[in-house]
Design an enzyme around this catalytic site. Structure first.
Site, PDB file in Angstrom:
ATOM      1  N   LYS A 235      -2.602   6.959   0.918  1.00  0.00           N
ATOM      2  CA  LYS A 235      -2.526   7.390   2.552  1.00  0.00           C
ATOM      3  C   LYS A 235      -1.535   8.169   2.821  1.00  0.00           C
ATOM      4  O   LYS A 235      -0.162   7.962   2.899  1.00  0.00           O
ATOM      5  CB  LYS A 235      -2.178   6.057   3.117  1.00  0.00           C
ATOM      6  CG  LYS A 235      -2.190   6.102   4.646  1.00  0.00           C
ATOM      7  CD  LYS A 235      -2.024   4.940   5.390  1.00  0.00           C
ATOM      8  CE  LYS A 235      -1.979   4.733   6.848  1.00  0.00           C
ATOM      9  NZ  LYS A 235      -3.033   5.594   7.355  1.00  0.00           N
TER      10      LYS A 235
ATOM     11  N   GLU B 149     -16.085   5.829   4.959  1.00  0.00           N
ATOM     12  CA  GLU B 149     -15.295   5.194   6.195  1.00  0.00           C
ATOM     13  C   GLU B 149     -15.569   6.080   7.290  1.00  0.00           C
ATOM     14  O   GLU B 149     -16.175   6.813   7.116  1.00  0.00           O
ATOM     15  CB  GLU B 149     -14.019   5.024   5.627  1.00  0.00           C
ATOM     16  CG  GLU B 149     -13.291   6.396   5.233  1.00  0.00           C
ATOM     17  CD  GLU B 149     -11.687   5.890   5.021  1.00  0.00           C
ATOM     18  OE1 GLU B 149     -11.436   5.027   5.216  1.00  0.00           O
ATOM     19  OE2 GLU B 149     -11.085   7.120   4.436  1.00  0.00           O
TER      20      GLU B 149
ATOM     21  N   ARG C 118       0.804  -1.192   0.078  1.00  0.00           N
ATOM     22  CA  ARG C 118      -0.113  -0.289   0.164  1.00  0.00           C
ATOM     23  C   ARG C 118       0.743   1.352  -0.119  1.00  0.00           C
ATOM     24  O   ARG C 118       0.748   2.312  -0.811  1.00  0.00           O
ATOM     25  CB  ARG C 118      -0.907   0.160   1.179  1.00  0.00           C
ATOM     26  CG  ARG C 118      -2.282   1.146   1.415  1.00  0.00           C
ATOM     27  CD  ARG C 118      -2.887   0.958   2.292  1.00  0.00           C
ATOM     28  NE  ARG C 118      -2.553   1.073   3.778  1.00  0.00           N
ATOM     29  CZ  ARG C 118      -3.157   1.038   4.702  1.00  0.00           C
ATOM     30  NH1 ARG C 118      -4.558   0.661   4.474  1.00  0.00           N
ATOM     31  NH2 ARG C 118      -2.665   1.187   5.911  1.00  0.00           N
TER      32      ARG C 118
HETATM   33  N1  PMP Z   1      -9.272   4.679   6.810  1.00  0.00           N
HETATM   34  C1  PMP Z   1      -8.509   5.823   6.983  1.00  0.00           C
HETATM   35  C2  PMP Z   1      -8.632   7.172   6.589  1.00  0.00           C
HETATM   36  C3  PMP Z   1      -7.369   5.496   7.722  1.00  0.00           C
HETATM   37  O1  PMP Z   1      -6.248   6.425   8.081  1.00  0.00           O
HETATM   38  C4  PMP Z   1      -6.938   4.032   8.237  1.00  0.00           C
HETATM   39  C5  PMP Z   1      -5.948   3.765   9.274  1.00  0.00           C
HETATM   40  N2  PMP Z   1      -4.990   3.714   8.495  1.00  0.00           N
HETATM   41  C6  PMP Z   1      -7.993   3.148   7.896  1.00  0.00           C
HETATM   42  C7  PMP Z   1      -9.113   3.228   7.098  1.00  0.00           C
HETATM   43  C8  PMP Z   1      -7.969   1.773   8.465  1.00  0.00           C
HETATM   44  O2  PMP Z   1      -6.834   0.960   7.620  1.00  0.00           O
HETATM   45  P1  PMP Z   1      -5.769   0.011   8.237  1.00  0.00           P
HETATM   46  O3  PMP Z   1      -6.651  -1.350   8.552  1.00  0.00           O
HETATM   47  O4  PMP Z   1      -5.106  -0.388   7.234  1.00  0.00           O
HETATM   48  O5  PMP Z   1      -5.307   0.610   9.395  1.00  0.00           O
END
Ligand code: PMP
Length: 285
Positions: free
Chosen positions: A151, A184, A52
Site C-alpha cells: 500500500k 479488485e 500491513r
Molecule cells: N484495494 C485497494 C487498492 C485499496 O486502496 C483499498 C483501500 N485501502 C482496498 C483494496 C480495501 O482495503 P481495506 O479494506 O483495507 O481498506
C-alpha cells in the site's frame, strides 16, 4: 478551528503540519500509508492495519521510525486530540528528505503523519440503491512491478483507473490483472454471490489484502456461508446474483450495474445487506 495532526514525534496544529518539498514521498510517491476507520471512538482492526503497514514498508526497504506499540499510542492520541468518534485516520510514512535523484538511501528524516477526522464518506442512498461499476482499461500492477499488496503512496495506476471509471459515468472501476482475471476495484476488494456461495479473487490475483475483506470473509463464514477464493472473470461478475465491494471507506456496498449489464435483480441483494449489517454490528461491538 483546525485539526491536530501528528507529525514526526508529536501533535502540531494543522497549519504547522508541513513536509519538505524534497521529501521523496512528494517527489516520487515513495512511502506507505493506511486508511483506518474509527467506530465509537475505537480504532478499527488497528493491529491488522499496522501489520500491513510494516509489511508494505519492509517490501520497499523503508524504515518505520516507530515501534508498533508507539505507533498505536500515537494514533490513539491523535484520535483523542481531535475528539474523533466516527471517523477516518490517514496514517502515512514518508521516505524523508533526499536530493533530486531517486536514491532512497540518501533520504533522511522520514516522517510519520497521522490525520484523524470525523467523516461520513458516502451518501446513504448509494448503499440503498447500489452503485454502478465499470471495467477499466488500466491493468492492476503486475506482480513483478511494485507488488500490488504494497500500500504505497504511489497510487497513480489506481488514480488512472478511477479517472476511467468516473469518465464513463460509474462510481467505481473494476480492475483486471495482466492475465485478464479480476483483481479488485480502484480502492476496494470485489466479491460476488452465486447460488448462495460467496466468491472473491485470491490476493495473488493482484488485490490489496484488504482488512475489510478479511473481516467480511470471517463474518460470512460465521453466518454459515461458504467463501471461495478463486480467479474470477468478467463473465462471473456479469452473471452473479450479487456483486459487492468492501473497503475501509466504502465498508460493504452493493454494485447493481456493470458495463451496461444489470447485476442480479438490480438492487443490493440479501447477502450484501446481511453482511453490511453484520459488519456494523461487529465494528460497533
Ligand atoms: N484495494 C485497494 C487498492 C485499496 O486502496 C483499498 C483501500 N485501502 C482496498 C483494496 C480495501 O482495503 P481495506 O479494506 O483495507 O481498506
Amino acid at each position: 478551528m483546525g485539526l491536530k495532526i501528528w507529525l514526526g514525534d508529536g501533535l502540531v496544529d494543522q497549519q504547522d503540519a508541513v513536509v519538505s518539498v524534497f521529501d521523496h514521498s512528494l517527489l516520487y510517491g515513495d512511502g506507505v500509508f493506511e486508511g483506518i476507520r474509527v467506530y465509537n471512538g475505537k480504532i478499527f482492526e488497528c493491529e491488522a492495519h499496522l501489520v500491513r503497514l510494516y509489511e508494505s514498508a519492509k517490501v520497499i526497504c523503508l524504515p518505520v521510525p516507530m515501534e508498533i506499540d508507539e505507533l498505536t499510542a500515537a494514533m490513539e492520541q491523535t484520535v483523542a486530540a481531535n475528539d474523533v468518534k466516527e471517523g477516518y485516520i490517514r496514517l502515512i510514512v514518508t521516505r524523508g528528505i533526499g536530493d533530486l535523484g531517486l536514491n532512497p538511501f540518501l533520504c533522511k528524516d522520514g516522517k510519520i503523519i497521522i490525520i484523524a477526522d470525523n467523516v461520513q464518506l458516502y451518501p446513504e442512498e448509494l448503499y440503498e440503491k447500489g452503485m454502478k461499476v465499470t471495467s477499466v482499461p488500466s491493468v492492476r500492477n503486475h506482480p513483478m512491478s511494485c507488488p500490488p499488496q504494497v500500500k504505497s503512496l504511489n497510487y497513480l495506476n489506481n488514480v488512472l483507473a478511477k479517472i476511467e471509471a468516473i469518465q464513463s459515468g460509474a462510481g467505481e472501476g473494476i480492475m483486471y490483472n495482466h492475465t485478464g482475471y479480476v483483481a479488485e476495484a480502484t480502492g476496494d476488494n470485489v466479491f460476488i454471490v452465486r447460488n448462495g456461495v460467496i466468491y472473491t479473487p485470491p490476493v495473488q490475483a493482484g488485490s490489496l489484502d484488504g482488512i475489510t475483506r478479511q473481516v467480511v470473509i470471517r463474518l460470512a463464514e460465521k453466518e454459515g456461508f461458504k467463501v471461495v477464493e478463486k480467479d474470477l472473470t468478467r463473465f462471473d461478475l456479469y452473471v452473479a446474483d450479487e456483486l459487492f465491494l468492501t473497503g475501509t471507506a466504502a465498508e460493504v456496498i452493493g454494485a447493481v450495474e456493470m458495463d451496461g449489464r444489470t447485476i442480479g435483480t438490480g438492487t443490493p441483494g440479501p447477502v450484501t445487506k446481511l453482511l453490511r449489517e453484520k459488519f456494523f454490528e461487529y465494528a460497533r461491538s
